[in-house]
Design a protein around this motif. Structure first.
Motif, PDB file in Angstrom:
ATOM      1  N   ILE A 287     -11.521 -47.710 -54.653  1.00 29.61           N
ATOM      2  CA  ILE A 287     -12.900 -47.999 -54.266  1.00 29.61           C
ATOM      3  C   ILE A 287     -13.457 -48.959 -55.313  1.00 29.61           C
ATOM      4  O   ILE A 287     -13.374 -48.688 -56.514  1.00 29.61           O
ATOM      5  CB  ILE A 287     -13.759 -46.710 -54.213  1.00 29.61           C
ATOM      6  CG1 ILE A 287     -13.212 -45.751 -53.159  1.00 29.61           C
ATOM      7  CG2 ILE A 287     -15.220 -47.042 -53.940  1.00 29.61           C
ATOM      8  CD1 ILE A 287     -13.904 -44.392 -53.139  1.00 29.61           C
ATOM      9  N   HIS A 288     -14.041 -50.061 -54.858  1.00 28.97           N
ATOM     10  CA  HIS A 288     -14.534 -51.080 -55.786  1.00 28.97           C
ATOM     11  C   HIS A 288     -16.054 -51.210 -55.780  1.00 28.97           C
ATOM     12  O   HIS A 288     -16.586 -52.132 -56.382  1.00 28.97           O
ATOM     13  CB  HIS A 288     -13.881 -52.425 -55.464  1.00 28.97           C
ATOM     14  CG  HIS A 288     -12.386 -52.368 -55.520  1.00 28.97           C
ATOM     15  ND1 HIS A 288     -11.688 -52.156 -56.686  1.00 28.97           N
ATOM     16  CD2 HIS A 288     -11.455 -52.447 -54.533  1.00 28.97           C
ATOM     17  CE1 HIS A 288     -10.397 -52.129 -56.429  1.00 28.97           C
ATOM     18  NE2 HIS A 288     -10.229 -52.299 -55.125  1.00 28.97           N
ATOM     19  N   ASN A 289     -16.727 -50.313 -55.124  1.00 26.48           N
ATOM     20  CA  ASN A 289     -18.181 -50.340 -55.041  1.00 26.48           C
ATOM     21  C   ASN A 289     -18.725 -49.142 -55.824  1.00 26.48           C
ATOM     22  O   ASN A 289     -18.363 -47.997 -55.536  1.00 26.48           O
ATOM     23  CB  ASN A 289     -18.592 -50.265 -53.560  1.00 26.48           C
ATOM     24  CG  ASN A 289     -20.079 -50.184 -53.373  1.00 26.48           C
ATOM     25  OD1 ASN A 289     -20.704 -49.178 -53.703  1.00 26.48           O
ATOM     26  ND2 ASN A 289     -20.651 -51.238 -52.826  1.00 26.48           N
ATOM     27  N   ASP A 290     -19.572 -49.402 -56.815  1.00 27.64           N
ATOM     28  CA  ASP A 290     -20.074 -48.324 -57.668  1.00 27.64           C
ATOM     29  C   ASP A 290     -20.808 -47.239 -56.892  1.00 27.64           C
ATOM     30  O   ASP A 290     -20.673 -46.052 -57.198  1.00 27.64           O
ATOM     31  CB  ASP A 290     -20.982 -48.878 -58.763  1.00 27.64           C
ATOM     32  CG  ASP A 290     -20.216 -49.368 -59.981  1.00 27.64           C
ATOM     33  OD1 ASP A 290     -18.967 -49.416 -59.932  1.00 27.64           O
ATOM     34  OD2 ASP A 290     -20.876 -49.693 -60.991  1.00 27.64           O
ATOM     35  N   ASN A 291     -21.607 -47.620 -55.900  1.00 28.89           N
ATOM     36  CA  ASN A 291     -22.318 -46.605 -55.127  1.00 28.89           C
ATOM     37  C   ASN A 291     -21.337 -45.708 -54.364  1.00 28.89           C
ATOM     38  O   ASN A 291     -21.537 -44.498 -54.283  1.00 28.89           O
ATOM     39  CB  ASN A 291     -23.317 -47.243 -54.158  1.00 28.89           C
ATOM     40  CG  ASN A 291     -24.505 -47.858 -54.872  1.00 28.89           C
ATOM     41  OD1 ASN A 291     -24.840 -47.493 -55.992  1.00 28.89           O
ATOM     42  ND2 ASN A 291     -25.137 -48.816 -54.232  1.00 28.89           N
ATOM     43  N   GLU A 292     -20.283 -46.309 -53.828  1.00 32.06           N
ATOM     44  CA  GLU A 292     -19.278 -45.513 -53.115  1.00 32.06           C
ATOM     45  C   GLU A 292     -18.479 -44.633 -54.076  1.00 32.06           C
ATOM     46  O   GLU A 292     -18.148 -43.489 -53.749  1.00 32.06           O
ATOM     47  CB  GLU A 292     -18.351 -46.408 -52.297  1.00 32.06           C
ATOM     48  CG  GLU A 292     -19.003 -46.974 -51.060  1.00 32.06           C
ATOM     49  CD  GLU A 292     -19.493 -45.905 -50.085  1.00 32.06           C
ATOM     50  OE1 GLU A 292     -18.735 -44.958 -49.786  1.00 32.06           O
ATOM     51  OE2 GLU A 292     -20.640 -46.014 -49.620  1.00 32.06           O
TER      52      GLU A 292
END
Length: 184
Positions: A30-35
């Motif tokens: 996962i490369h999205n901080d929120n995810e």
């Protein structure tokens, strides 16, 4: 095709729910901080419950926690805490809700220092499971050994997410260069 043995034992709606997570999410980077933060929230909330319960409530968690927006969650007030405690769509546990809010504040600080939550994770990779657990316990609230282990496996930082003969394992190998560099 041979999937992980757990998936092969399920039937009906349970199999469909778990197989979707297994095939499209579990172990993939996962490369999205929120995810990433959202996955941590879900893993924290799973403590003492089945993962299936959390999967069924995932959309409610997204709605209740502003789609896991770290900045918004870090700014939650007493009113937001009360709203979450009253939300029947999520796990209404005061300690877990408090952990989500306080951990969002911690991640904001990590983003400031490292550029992102993902870069903080990368900075500390590779580590053994025990080293990760120690780091997480020092850094975040409500992060015991099983929570940290499952979080790291679910985002591709530990390799045990899938059996080696599972076709999803082979797909993750293509997408996750960490797995080819490190045996941790």
């Amino acid at each position: 095709m041979s999937y992980c043995s757990y998936i092969e034992t399920l039937v009906g709606d349970r199999k469909e729910l778990n197989k979707n997570y297994h095939d499209k999410h579990y172990g993939f980077p996962i490369h999205n901080d929120n995810e990433l933060f959202g996955r941590l929230i879900l893993e924290i909330n799973q403590a003492g419950l089945s993962w299936e319960t959390i999967l069924k409530k995932e959309q409610s968690f997204r709605k209740a926690y502003n789609n896991f927006d770290i900045k918004k969650i870090a700014g939650y007030t007493k009113t937001d805490r009360q709203r979450l405690l009253a939300d029947t769509g999520i796990i209404r546990n005061k300690l877990k809700i408090n952990a989500a809010i306080e951990n969002a504040k911690t991640i904001l600080a990590l983003q400031k220092e490292y550029g992102s939550f993902e870069k903080w994770l990368e900075h500390h990779h590779p580590r053994t499971k025990d080293e990760w657990v120690k780091l997480f316990k020092k850094t975040f609230l409500f992060t015991g050994g099983e929570i940290v282990n499952e979080f790291l496996m679910s985002i591709g930082y530990l390799r045990e997410a899938h059996s080696e003969n599972c076709p999803v394992h082979k797909e993750i190998l293509k997408q996750n260069p960490m797995w080819t560099r490190n045996k941790i």
